[in-house]
Structure formats: C-alpha cells, structure tokens
Design an enzyme around this catalytic site. Structure first.
Site, PDB file in Angstrom:
ATOM      1  N   HIS A   1      21.859  20.158 -15.244  1.00 29.30           N
ATOM      2  CA  HIS A   1      20.395  20.228 -15.241  1.00 29.30           C
ATOM      3  C   HIS A   1      19.867  21.654 -15.361  1.00 29.30           C
ATOM      4  O   HIS A   1      18.833  21.892 -15.952  1.00 29.30           O
ATOM      5  CB  HIS A   1      19.821  19.532 -14.001  1.00 29.30           C
ATOM      6  CG  HIS A   1      20.172  20.193 -12.706  1.00 29.30           C
ATOM      7  ND1 HIS A   1      21.421  20.080 -12.146  1.00 29.30           N
ATOM      8  CD2 HIS A   1      19.457  20.976 -11.871  1.00 29.30           C
ATOM      9  CE1 HIS A   1      21.445  20.769 -11.014  1.00 29.30           C
ATOM     10  NE2 HIS A   1      20.266  21.323 -10.822  1.00 29.30           N
ATOM     11  N   ASP A   2      20.592  22.611 -14.778  1.00 33.42           N
ATOM     12  CA  ASP A   2      20.090  23.991 -14.785  1.00 33.42           C
ATOM     13  C   ASP A   2      20.840  24.908 -15.742  1.00 33.42           C
ATOM     14  O   ASP A   2      20.799  26.127 -15.582  1.00 33.42           O
ATOM     15  CB  ASP A   2      20.181  24.574 -13.366  1.00 33.42           C
ATOM     16  CG  ASP A   2      18.934  24.263 -12.555  1.00 33.42           C
ATOM     17  OD1 ASP A   2      17.888  23.950 -13.160  1.00 33.42           O
ATOM     18  OD2 ASP A   2      19.009  24.333 -11.324  1.00 33.42           O
TER      19      ASP A   2
ATOM     20  N   LYS B   1      19.523  28.217 -17.059  1.00 33.20           N
ATOM     21  CA  LYS B   1      19.396  29.435 -16.242  1.00 33.20           C
ATOM     22  C   LYS B   1      20.272  30.563 -16.788  1.00 33.20           C
ATOM     23  O   LYS B   1      20.083  31.721 -16.439  1.00 33.20           O
ATOM     24  CB  LYS B   1      19.741  29.137 -14.789  1.00 33.20           C
ATOM     25  CG  LYS B   1      18.608  28.433 -14.077  1.00 33.20           C
ATOM     26  CD  LYS B   1      18.887  28.290 -12.607  1.00 33.20           C
ATOM     27  CE  LYS B   1      17.691  27.650 -11.921  1.00 33.20           C
ATOM     28  NZ  LYS B   1      17.999  27.302 -10.526  1.00 33.20           N
TER      29      LYS B   1
ATOM     30  N   HIS C   1      13.803  27.818 -18.233  1.00 28.10           N
ATOM     31  CA  HIS C   1      15.199  27.353 -18.177  1.00 28.10           C
ATOM     32  C   HIS C   1      15.321  25.892 -18.616  1.00 28.10           C
ATOM     33  O   HIS C   1      16.376  25.456 -19.075  1.00 28.10           O
ATOM     34  CB  HIS C   1      15.827  27.589 -16.793  1.00 28.10           C
ATOM     35  CG  HIS C   1      15.472  26.591 -15.737  1.00 28.10           C
ATOM     36  ND1 HIS C   1      14.363  26.693 -14.939  1.00 28.10           N
ATOM     37  CD2 HIS C   1      16.095  25.450 -15.335  1.00 28.10           C
ATOM     38  CE1 HIS C   1      14.326  25.674 -14.093  1.00 28.10           C
ATOM     39  NE2 HIS C   1      15.365  24.902 -14.313  1.00 28.10           N
TER      40      HIS C   1
ATOM     41  N   HIS D   1      13.809  17.722 -15.525  1.00 31.76           N
ATOM     42  CA  HIS D   1      14.028  17.628 -14.071  1.00 31.76           C
ATOM     43  C   HIS D   1      12.973  18.348 -13.234  1.00 31.76           C
ATOM     44  O   HIS D   1      12.982  18.246 -12.011  1.00 31.76           O
ATOM     45  CB  HIS D   1      15.448  18.080 -13.695  1.00 31.76           C
ATOM     46  CG  HIS D   1      15.723  19.548 -13.847  1.00 31.76           C
ATOM     47  ND1 HIS D   1      15.946  20.140 -15.068  1.00 31.76           N
ATOM     48  CD2 HIS D   1      15.800  20.539 -12.930  1.00 31.76           C
ATOM     49  CE1 HIS D   1      16.173  21.435 -14.888  1.00 31.76           C
ATOM     50  NE2 HIS D   1      16.076  21.707 -13.601  1.00 31.76           N
ATOM     51  N   HIS D   2      12.049  19.072 -13.877  1.00 23.72           N
ATOM     52  CA  HIS D   2      10.949  19.691 -13.118  1.00 23.72           C
ATOM     53  C   HIS D   2       9.593  19.073 -13.425  1.00 23.72           C
ATOM     54  O   HIS D   2       8.556  19.618 -13.033  1.00 23.72           O
ATOM     55  CB  HIS D   2      10.903  21.201 -13.383  1.00 23.72           C
ATOM     56  CG  HIS D   2      12.028  21.938 -12.733  1.00 23.72           C
ATOM     57  ND1 HIS D   2      12.110  22.122 -11.365  1.00 23.72           N
ATOM     58  CD2 HIS D   2      13.133  22.518 -13.253  1.00 23.72           C
ATOM     59  CE1 HIS D   2      13.219  22.786 -11.076  1.00 23.72           C
ATOM     60  NE2 HIS D   2      13.873  23.034 -12.206  1.00 23.72           N
TER      61      HIS D   2
ATOM     62  N   ASP E   1      17.409  17.328  -6.402  1.00 25.91           N
ATOM     63  CA  ASP E   1      17.483  18.784  -6.576  1.00 25.91           C
ATOM     64  C   ASP E   1      16.582  19.484  -5.558  1.00 25.91           C
ATOM     65  O   ASP E   1      16.970  20.497  -4.956  1.00 25.91           O
ATOM     66  CB  ASP E   1      17.057  19.142  -8.012  1.00 25.91           C
ATOM     67  CG  ASP E   1      17.509  20.530  -8.422  1.00 25.91           C
ATOM     68  OD1 ASP E   1      18.528  21.011  -7.884  1.00 25.91           O
ATOM     69  OD2 ASP E   1      16.854  21.133  -9.295  1.00 25.91           O
TER      70      ASP E   1
HETATM   71 FE   LIG Z   1      15.961  23.595 -12.619  1.00 16.09          FE
HETATM   72 FE   LIG Z   2      19.550  22.690  -9.255  1.00 21.01          FE
END
Ligand SMILES: [Fe+2]
Ligand SMILES: [Fe+2]
Length: 264
Positions: A102-103, A106, A131, A157-158, A186
């Site tokens: 998911h990240d 980054k 990200h 996811h955000h 998360d």
């Molecule tokens: Fe994230």
């Molecule tokens: Fe995370």
C-alpha cells in the site's frame, strides 16, 4: 484373428499389441511428469512473484522507520477484516499479498518529509500525499489480478468514506473495498505504533478515535466489524511487533495527546 490360431501370427499380434501398450504407457507417464514439472514451475514463479512483492513493500517501510513488521501486520489484519466482511478465501488471500504494497510510493517521498518529527506544512503534505499516485504509477500497466489489485490499494488507501480523503476525494462505496479495508487497519496500526511525531496510543484511546471516524473516515460497516473483533487485531499487533524500537525521548511529543493527522 480368425480361428484356428496361427502360432506365429498370434505371437506377432500379441507382441505388437504389447509394444503399443508399453509406448502408450510411456507417453502417459511422460505427460504426467511434464504436467508435474509445469505445476512446479508455476508454483515457483508465483512464489517468487509474491516474494518480490513483499520485498517491495518492505523497501518502502525501510524508508519509513519500520522494519517490515508493519506490512506483515497490515497484511494479516486486512485479510482478517476482508474475511469478516464476507470475502471469499481466494479474495482474502489476494488481499493478504497485495496489502503489503500500500505504501510502496513512499520510495518517492524524501526522507526529510517521511521522518519529520514536527507537523508537515501544506507543501510537505502535498508531497506526502503523492505517495498514493507514485505507488499506483509504480504498479501500473500489468494485467495480473495481483498487481492490479495492489495498484488499486496503493492509490485508494487514504480515501475517506465522506469524500475528504486523497488523492481523488472518492466517496463511500466508490472507494474500492480493498482500499477501505486497508484504510482502516492502516490507521489502527499507525495509532497504536510509535511514529516520529507521536507515542503509541493505548487501545481505548485508539478505539474511541476509530468510533468517532465511523462514517467519516471509515466505512461504517467495516468499522463495526473491526471493533467487534478488536481483540483479534490487538493479538496480531502483539504477535508481529518486532521492530527497531525507537526511544520515546528521541522525539518531541508535545502534541502526543492530540489527534494529529497521520503521516501514513
Ligand atoms: Fe499510505
Ligand atoms: Fe502503512
């Protein structure tokens, strides 16, 4: 064959038939061996693809103060919530493997922002938010269900149930199911973990924040399912907690008792 049998003809016929039978069996056995080999190779390929996916997820976490334990927890928690929400085993297993990425975006966010202990300014937030897009771009253009699902999660996811999330401001069920699931676990994991800008929150405080965000940040149904099984999530949290521990005195925690936007 016609009677009476001719001895020589009978033997020749039997020999021929046996030869055909032996050859037939050999071909069948070879096919079985080949099929087994193809199966083994497919499993091997699938395993190495999953391995690469997990390592990509870990690469992002290394940049973000974690040692890989976070993505393991997200993986377990997401698939658990997915199953509680009625996913098939197959879909829950897919989520187990896709949520760790998911990240991944980054990787494209500078450390000065990722590891900043103070609040981010507006411009830094924009970079942090990117990200999601970076992750989706990294995973774009592949037809496999696994990569496509991972891309969708990285992108969404955000997002928030009420439409106030990022990067697209999607609302309610327009946010993909997997994105909503990873979104909630998360946040739970971030709240109960140490971050450069905060101490871990205790479970009761974490739960009251999650309750408050029901129908705002989080899908109300998923929130209910999550809270109902909170003990299971705490158990996952405790089982997979090994990470490079950071001493709390290393951080300024003046705002630790406030709800602060999470750099996740
Ligand atoms: Fe994230
Ligand atoms: Fe995370």
């Amino acid at each position: 064959m016609t009677k009476p049998f001719n001895k020589l003809e009978t033997i020749t016929r039997i020999r021929n038939l046996l030869t055909v039978r032996i050859l037939h069996n050999q071909v069948r056995d070879q096919n079985i061996i080949l099929e087994k080999k193809v199966q083994e190779r497919t499993i091997e390929l699938e395993e190495s693809r999953l391995e690469i996916i997990h390592r990509l997820g870990r690469a992002a976490e290394y940049k973000d103060n974690e040692t890989g334990a976070h993505i393991v927890r997200i993986s377990k928690m997401s698939s658990l919530l997915g199953r509680l929400a009625g996913m098939t085993n197959e879909r829950a297993e897919l989520l187990l493997n896709t949520s760790p990425m998911h990240d991944i975006g980054k990787i494209g966010v500078p450390d000065s922002i990722l590891l900043k202990s103070g609040k981010l300014n507006a411009e830094e937030w924009k970079t942090m938010e990117s990200h999601t897009i970076i992750g989706a771009n990294l995973l774009a253009g592949h037809s496999s269900e696994l990569i496509k699902s991972a891309q969708e999660i990285a992108l969404t996811h955000h997002e928030k149930w009420d439409g106030s999330g990022y990067p697209m401001g999607k609302k309610g069920k327009d946010i993909p199911f997997e994105g909503r699931i990873v979104g909630i676990v998360d946040v739970f994991d971030a709240l109960t973990s140490r971050r450069p800008y905060k101490d871990p929150y205790p479970i009761d405080k974490t739960l009251s924040i999650i309750r408050e965000e029901r129908g705002r940040h989080f899908d109300p149904d998923l929130t209910d399912l999550f809270i109902k099984k909170i003990d299971d999530y705490v158990a996952i949290k405790n089982t997979f907690s090994t990470r490079k521990d950071i001493a709390s005195q290393d951080f300024k925690l003046s705002e630790r008792d406030q709800w602060v936007p999470l750099n996740i």
